[in-house]
Design an enzyme around this catalytic site. Structure first.
Site, mmCIF file in Angstrom:
data_model
loop_
_atom_site.group_PDB
_atom_site.id
_atom_site.type_symbol
_atom_site.label_atom_id
_atom_site.label_comp_id
_atom_site.label_asym_id
_atom_site.label_seq_id
_atom_site.Cartn_x
_atom_site.Cartn_y
_atom_site.Cartn_z
ATOM 1 N N ARG A 1 42.177 -20.986 -34.428
ATOM 2 C CA ARG A 1 41.946 -20.750 -32.998
ATOM 3 C C ARG A 1 40.495 -20.390 -32.763
ATOM 4 O O ARG A 1 39.940 -19.550 -33.468
ATOM 5 C CB ARG A 1 42.806 -19.572 -32.511
ATOM 6 C CG ARG A 1 44.278 -19.830 -32.603
ATOM 7 C CD ARG A 1 45.054 -18.516 -32.568
ATOM 8 N NE ARG A 1 46.465 -18.769 -32.750
ATOM 9 C CZ ARG A 1 47.332 -18.957 -31.754
ATOM 10 N NH1 ARG A 1 46.918 -18.878 -30.513
ATOM 11 N NH2 ARG A 1 48.591 -19.216 -31.996
ATOM 12 N N ARG B 1 17.834 -13.468 13.899
ATOM 13 C CA ARG B 1 17.020 -14.644 14.236
ATOM 14 C C ARG B 1 17.164 -14.895 15.728
ATOM 15 O O ARG B 1 18.240 -14.687 16.298
ATOM 16 C CB ARG B 1 17.500 -15.855 13.446
ATOM 17 C CG ARG B 1 17.259 -15.761 11.932
ATOM 18 C CD ARG B 1 17.718 -17.060 11.251
ATOM 19 N NE ARG B 1 17.337 -17.132 9.846
ATOM 20 C CZ ARG B 1 18.166 -16.864 8.822
ATOM 21 N NH1 ARG B 1 19.406 -16.481 9.068
ATOM 22 N NH2 ARG B 1 17.751 -16.974 7.576
ATOM 23 N N ARG C 1 43.350 -9.372 -24.516
ATOM 24 C CA ARG C 1 42.019 -9.412 -23.895
ATOM 25 C C ARG C 1 42.129 -8.806 -22.497
ATOM 26 O O ARG C 1 43.228 -8.683 -21.950
ATOM 27 C CB ARG C 1 41.481 -10.838 -23.807
ATOM 28 C CG ARG C 1 42.345 -11.697 -22.933
ATOM 29 C CD ARG C 1 41.898 -13.130 -22.900
ATOM 30 N NE ARG C 1 42.866 -13.879 -22.108
ATOM 31 C CZ ARG C 1 42.921 -15.183 -22.019
ATOM 32 N NH1 ARG C 1 42.070 -15.919 -22.674
ATOM 33 N NH2 ARG C 1 43.829 -15.781 -21.279
ATOM 34 N N GLY D 1 41.201 -22.046 -22.187
ATOM 35 C CA GLY D 1 41.488 -23.476 -22.240
ATOM 36 C C GLY D 1 40.309 -24.354 -22.589
ATOM 37 O O GLY D 1 40.426 -25.558 -22.638
HETATM 38 C C1 PEP Z 1 13.516 -16.503 4.835
HETATM 39 O O1 PEP Z 1 12.620 -17.336 4.858
HETATM 40 O O2 PEP Z 1 13.936 -15.971 3.797
HETATM 41 C C2 PEP Z 1 14.180 -16.129 6.081
HETATM 42 C C3 PEP Z 1 15.079 -15.167 6.101
HETATM 43 O O3 PEP Z 1 13.860 -16.861 7.180
HETATM 44 P P1 PEP Z 1 14.515 -18.276 7.514
HETATM 45 O O4 PEP Z 1 15.601 -18.512 6.542
HETATM 46 O O5 PEP Z 1 14.996 -18.147 8.932
HETATM 47 O O6 PEP Z 1 13.349 -19.167 7.377
#
Ligand code: PEP
Ligand code: MG
Length: 855
Positions: free
Chosen positions: A91, A549, A330, A100
C-alpha cells in the site's frame, strides 16, 4: 549506509515525513498495542532516491529481503510456500493523505503453488482462488497497465454464464476457471513472490508521478518532491466467509460532525470492494448482530484512537474469522460543517483547547458553508434523491466524463454525472461545480473526494439511468449540456436550475469565529459597494468597508445618460452642469452605505476606470459627436492609460462632485461611519498632494466638522518604492494587489488568465495563480518595502489590503506578518479571513514560544 525499511514495531525517529501517513499510523497503532497485522514500511527517502535516479536505491532490495525474512519469522509463514504461504498487501502512503490517488495491491505472494497451499491451509478453495484472481487483476492493472475492463468483462461474462448475480454466487470451480482466463489475458504475471514484491514497490513509486496524482497535488498544494512510502502488510482476509468482512469507520459523523459512530461494512469482502464502491455496503452498526465481539473491539479501538490523536479519525479495518485488524488510521476528511461541530464539541468535551479548535479548521474549506444554498421555501419537488454525500448546492450543465467537464467548464458551470468516479476522473471533478453518481456509498471515491474538495456530491442515485450519453431521470431524457441542480446536503436532484439563497452561519460557525476574533491582530473589513453588500458584510463580521468602489454609481438607467452628457460636454462648465445632476444620486448611495455601517470605517475609492468605459462602441454611437469622442478617448492600453487619479487630476470636477456627495452624506447621516476617501493608482507624491488639497477644500466647504481621512491605494511599484514621499500626504494606504500584481508582473489579468497563465500553471512555470494567491516574493516584497518606507516617515500610518488576496488564507497570513492593520475582502470571504488571521496570530505565537524555548 542509508536505511530505507522499518518494521511497524521499530522506532524510526522519522515521523510522518519519513513513513508517510499510513506508515506512521500503523507504527503508532502497533505501539499502542492495537491489533495491527505485522509488516514494514519502505520510507519516502527510498521513493525520493528512486525518483532522482529512476532506479531503486542501492541496498534497498537486500533490505526488503531481510525484512521479509523477519516477517516470515513473526508469522511462521513463508513467501511462496505451497503449504502455508505468506501473503502481503502493498500500500502506498504519502505524508499527506491523497485518497484514491495511489495504488494498492492485495494478496501479493500467490502463484499456482501458493494458491494450493492457501486452499489447503484454510480449507477454503473458493476463497483461495478468489484471492488469486484479485491479485492477477490488481497486479496486472497497477504494475503492467493491463486494461481493467478486460478482467471485468471476463468476470461479468462468467457470471452471466453461471446465472450468478453477485461475485459471491460464484463457486470455487468458477473462480479457478476465472484465474485461468485471467492468466490468458495477463501472460507475464511474475510467479516468484519476491519479484512480485519488488515490482509492486516500483509501481507504487511510479504512481507518485502519474498524471492523476500530479493533478491532485496541484489542486491541493502538495509539494511534488514529498514522495510516497510503501507499506508491506501481512494479509488478513475479509473475504474468508461470513465470519469475515471489511469496512471503514469514522469516530464522528464526517458529514455533520455529530459524535456518533459512522461507517460502512461489507461482509465477506476485501477492502477494495468498499473503497471503489463496487458493492454497496451496510451501515457499520450491522456488525453488532453478525460479529458482536469484533464490533465491541472496534468501538473500543475508535475511542482509544480519538483520545490518542485528539482528533476525529477515519479507519480501515478487516475482520478475519471474528478477529479485528486495524489497517489504517488517519485524521478524518470532513465537511466544513462537521469540522466546526467536531471542534466545538471537542472543546466542550475538554479534549482540545480553543486555540487548537481554531487552528484545526481549514479556512479555505469554510468556503463550503459560504456558498448559496437551495431556498427551502421555494424549492420544487426533486426529480429524484440519492445519498447526501457532500453538502452544498450547485446548478450546471450535465457532462458525462471528466474531459468534457474540463472542456465545458470554460463556458459555464458543469455537473459531472458518472456511474461512479475513479481516480482518473480527478481533473473533471476539479472542473465541476458538483458531482452526481448512480452508484457507490458515502465512502465511495466520489463522496470522499468531493468532501475533500468542498464540492456538492450526490452519490448512489440509483434511479438515474445512464446510457450512451443520455441520462434518464424521472421520465425525462437529459443530454450533455442540459441543466440540473443537485443538493449534496439533502441528496436531492432537480431538473433545471433552482434558485439559491445566501447561507446562514450556524452556531458552531459563530462560536469558532468568536474564538478566532479573540486571537487575531488583523482587522477584517469587506469590499462592498451597496447597502445590501454592506449589511451582509456586517452579518459576516466585517469591521468596516475597506473598499467601496464607486463605478456602479455612474451606471444605471437614469445616470448613464447624464454621465455620457458629461463626457461629451465641450468644456468644464458643461461637465459641471451634468455632474451637478449626478450628485444627489450618489449622495443617497453613500447615505445608504453609511447607515448600514454606522460607527465603522468606510473607505470610498474615487472613480477609477477610463472614461470610454461609459460610452457605447463606435458602431452604437448615436451621433457624430459621440463617435468622435469615442475615437479620441480610445487608448491602446487602457489598463495603463488615463485611469485612476490621472482621470481625477485631468477632470477634477468629477472627483469634486464625488467628494461633495460623500461629505453631504456623512453630514446628513448622524451616526456616520468614519469616512476614508481613497485615491486610486497614485504613483507620484505630487499626484496625491494635489488631490489631498482638492479633497480638503471641498470637504471644508461641505462638512468642516465631520472627521475624515484621506489616503491612497498602493497599486503601482513606484508607489511602493516611493512610499515615504507618498505617505507625507496620506492618512492611510491600501494595497490594491489586483493592480499591483498586474503592474509588477507586467501581466494583464484579463489577458493572462485562461491563456498563457493557464499554460504556465499546467507546465509548472508558476506554482500558483498570482491573481489568487499573493506572489509573496515579488509583489509581497514590494508591499514590504511600501510598509517600511511609509511607516518609516509616519509611524501611525494605517495600512490595509483590498485586492482579491485580502480573503485568501495564505495571503492573509502574509499580511499579518507585514503588520498591516486590516485585510478587506468580499463579504462571503470575511469569515475565512477572520479565521485565517487568527491562525496567523497563533502560528506567530507558536513560533515565538519555540524561539523562547531555545528551539
Ligand atoms: C486593486 O487593484 O487591487 C483594487 C482593489 O482595485 P480594482 O480591482 O478595482 O482595480
Ligand atoms: Mg485597482
Amino acid at each position: 549506509m542509508a536505511r530505507y525499511v522499518y518494521d511497524f514495531d521499530e522506532p524510526s525517529g522519522g515521523g510522518r515525513e519519513l513513513l508517510g501517513g499510513k506508515g506512521i499510523g500503523l507504527a503508532e497503532m502497533t505501539l499502542m498495542g492495537l491489533p495491527v497485522p505485522a509488516g514494514f514500511t519502505i520510507t519516502t527517502d527510498a521513493c525520493r532516491a528512486y525518483m532522482q535516479t529512476a532506479d531503486l536505491p542501492k541496498g534497498l532490495e537486500e533490505e526488503v529481503a531481510e525484512h521479509v525474512r523477519r516477517l516470515e519469522g513473526k508469522t511462521g509463514k513463508r513467501f511462496g510456500d505451497a503449504g502455508d504461504p505468506l501473503l502481503v498487501s502493498v500500500r502506498s502512503g504519502a505524508a499527506v493523505s491523497m485518497p484514491g490517488m495511489m495504488d494498492t495491491i492485495l494478496n501479493l505472494g500467490l502463484n499456482d503453488d501458493a494458491v494450493e497451499g492457501l486452499a489447503a491451509r484454510t480449507g477454503n478453495r473458493r476463497f483461495a482462488f478468489d484471492s488469486y484472481r484479485r491479485l492477477l487483476q490488481m497486479f496486472g492493472e497497477v504494475v503492467d497497465g493491463i486494461d481493467p475492463h478486460r478482467f471485468e468483462d471476463a468476470l461479468s461474462e462468467l457470471k452471466a454464464q453461471r446465472g450468478a448475480r453477485q461475485d459471491t454466487d460464484l463457486t470455487a470451480e468458477d473462480l479457478e476457471q476465472l484465474v485461468r482466463t485471467y492468466q490468458e489475458i495477463y501472460t507475464t504475471f511474475p510467479a516468484e513472490p519476491t519479484e512480485q514484491l519488488i515490482r509492486a514497490v516500483r509501481a507504487v513509486f511510479d504512481s507518485w508521478e502519474t498524471p492523476r496524482a500530479q493533478v491532485y497535488r496541484r489542486a491541493n498544494d502538495i509539494p511534488d518532491d514529498l514522495g510516497t512510502a510503501v507499506n508491506v502488510v501481512q494479509m488478513v482476509f475479509g473475504n474468508k466467509g461470513e465470519r469475515s468482512g471489511t469496512g471503514v469507520a469514522f469516530t464522528r459523523n464526517p458529514s455533520t460532525g455529530a459524535n456518533e459512530l459512522y461507517g460502512e461494512f461489507l461482509a465477506n469482502a476485501q477492502g477494495e470492494d468498499v473503497v471503489a464502491g463496487i458493492r454497496t455496503p451496510q451501515p457499520v452498526e450491522s456488525m453488532a448482530e453478525v460479529l458482536p465481539a469484533a464490533y465491541r473491539q472496534l468501538l473500543e479501538t475508535l475511542r482509544r484512537l480519538e483520545e490518542r490523536y485528539r482528533d476525529m479519525q477515519d479507519v480501515e479495518f478487516t475482520v478475519e474469522d471474528d478477529r479485528l485488524y486495524m489497517l489504517q488510521t488517519r485524521s478524518a476528511k470532513r465537511t466544513a460543517a462537521a469540522a466546526l461541530k467536531a471542534a466545538t464539541d471537542m472543546v466542550d468535551e475538554g479534549l482540545i483547547s480553543r486555540e487548537e479548535a481554531v487552528s484545526r479548521i481549514d479556512p479555505g474549506q469554510l468556503d463550503q458553508l459560504l456558498h448559496p444554498m437551495i431556498d427551502p421555501a421555494s424549492a420544487p419537488e426533486p426529480a429524484t434523491r440519492g445519498l447526501n454525500a457532500s453538502p452544498g448546492a450547485a446548478s450546471g450543465a450535465i457532462v458525462f466524463d471528466a474531459d468534457a467537464a474540463v472542456a465545458r467548464s470554460a463556458t459555464g458551470p458543469v455537473i459531472l454525472v458518472r456511474f461512479e468516479t475513479t481516480p482518473d476522473d480527478i481533473h473533471g471533478m476539479i472542473a465541476s461545480q458538483g458531482i452526481l453518481t448512480v452508484h457507490g456509498g458515502m465512502t465511495s471515491h466520489a463522496a470522499v473526494v468531493a468532501r475533500g474538495m468542498g464540492k456538492p456530491c450526490v452519490a448512489g442515485c440509483d434511479e438515474l439511468e445512464l446510457q450512451n450519453g443520455i441520462a434518464r431521470l424521472a421520465g425525462t431524457e437529459l443530454r450533455e449540456g442540459d441543466v440540473i441542480t443537485i443538493d449534496g446536503g439533502t441528496g436531492n436532484v432537480y431538473i433545471g436550475e433552482v434558485p439559491l439563497v445566501a447561507p446562514q452561519l450556524n452556531d458552531d460557525f459563530e462560536t469558532v469565529l468568536r474564538w478566532a476574533d479573540d486571537l487575531r491582530r488583523l482587522k477584517v473589513r469587506a469590499n462592498a459597494d451597496t447597502p445590501d453588500d454592506a449589511a451582509r458584510a456586517r452579518d459576516f463580521g466585517a469591521e468596516g468597508i475597506g473598499l467601496c468602489r464607486t463605478e456602479h454609481m455612474f451606471f444605471g438607467e437614469e445616470r448613464l445618460a447624464v454621465v455620457q452628457e458629461m463626457i461629451l460636454a465641450d468644456d468644464e462648465p458643461g461637465r459641471r452642469a451634468a455632474l451637478e445632476r449626478l450628485l444627489p444620486f450618489q449622495q443617497s448611495d453613500f447615505e445608504g452605505i453609511f447607515q448600514a455601517m454606522a460607527g465603522l470605517p468606510v473607505t470610498i475609492r474615487l472613480l477609477d476606470p477610463p472614461l470610454h468605459e461609459f460610452l457605447p462602441s463606435e458602431e452604437q454611437a448615436t451621433s457624430d459627436k459621440m463617435r468622435a469622442r469615442i475615437r479620441s478617448l480610445r487608448e491602446a492600453n487602457p489598463m495603463l492609460g488615463t485611469r485612476g487619479c490621472r482621470l481625477g487630476l485631468i477632470f477634477p470636477e468629477i472627483y469634486e462632485m464625488q467628494i461633495r456627495a460623500i461629505a453631504r452624506a456623512a453630514k446628513s447621516v448622524g451616526n456616520a461611519a468614519v469616512v476614508e476617501i481613497m485615491h486610486p493608482l497614485v504613483g507620484f507624491p505630487e499626484e496625491l498632494r494635489r488631490l489631498r488639497d482638492l479633497t480638503e477644500r471641498v470637504w471644508s466647504e461641505e462638512a468642516p466638522d465631520v472627521p475624515r481621512a484621506i489616503g491612497t491605494m498602493i497599486e503601482l511599484p513606484r508607489a511602493c518604492v516611493r512610499a515615504d514621499e507618498i505617505a507625507a500626504d496620506a492618512d492611510f494606504f491600501s494595497f490594491g494587489t489586483n493592480d499591483l500584481t498586474q503592474t509588477t508582473l507586467g501581466m494583464s489579468r484579463d489577458d493572462a488568465e485562461g491563456k498563457f497563465l493557464a499554460r504556465y500553471l499546467e507546465d509548472g512555470v508558476l506554482e500558483r495563480n498570482p491573481f489568487e494567491v499573493l506572489d509573496q516574493s515579488g509583489v509581497g516584497d514590494l508591499m514590504r518595502l511600501g510598509v517600511e518606507r511609509g511607516r518609516g516617515v509616519k509611524a501611525e500610518l494605517k495600512i490595509g489590503i483590498c485586492g482579491e488576496h485580502g480573503g485568501e488564507p495564505r495571503s492573509v497570513a502574509f499580511c499579518h506578518g507585514l503588520r498591516l492593520d486590516y485585510v478587506s475582502c468580499s463579504p462571503y470571504r470575511v469569515p475565512v479571513a477572520r479565521l485565517a488571521a487568527a491562525q496567523a496570530a497563533l502560528a506567530e505565537a507558536g513560533s515565538a514560544q519555540y524561539v523562547a524555548a531555545g528551539g
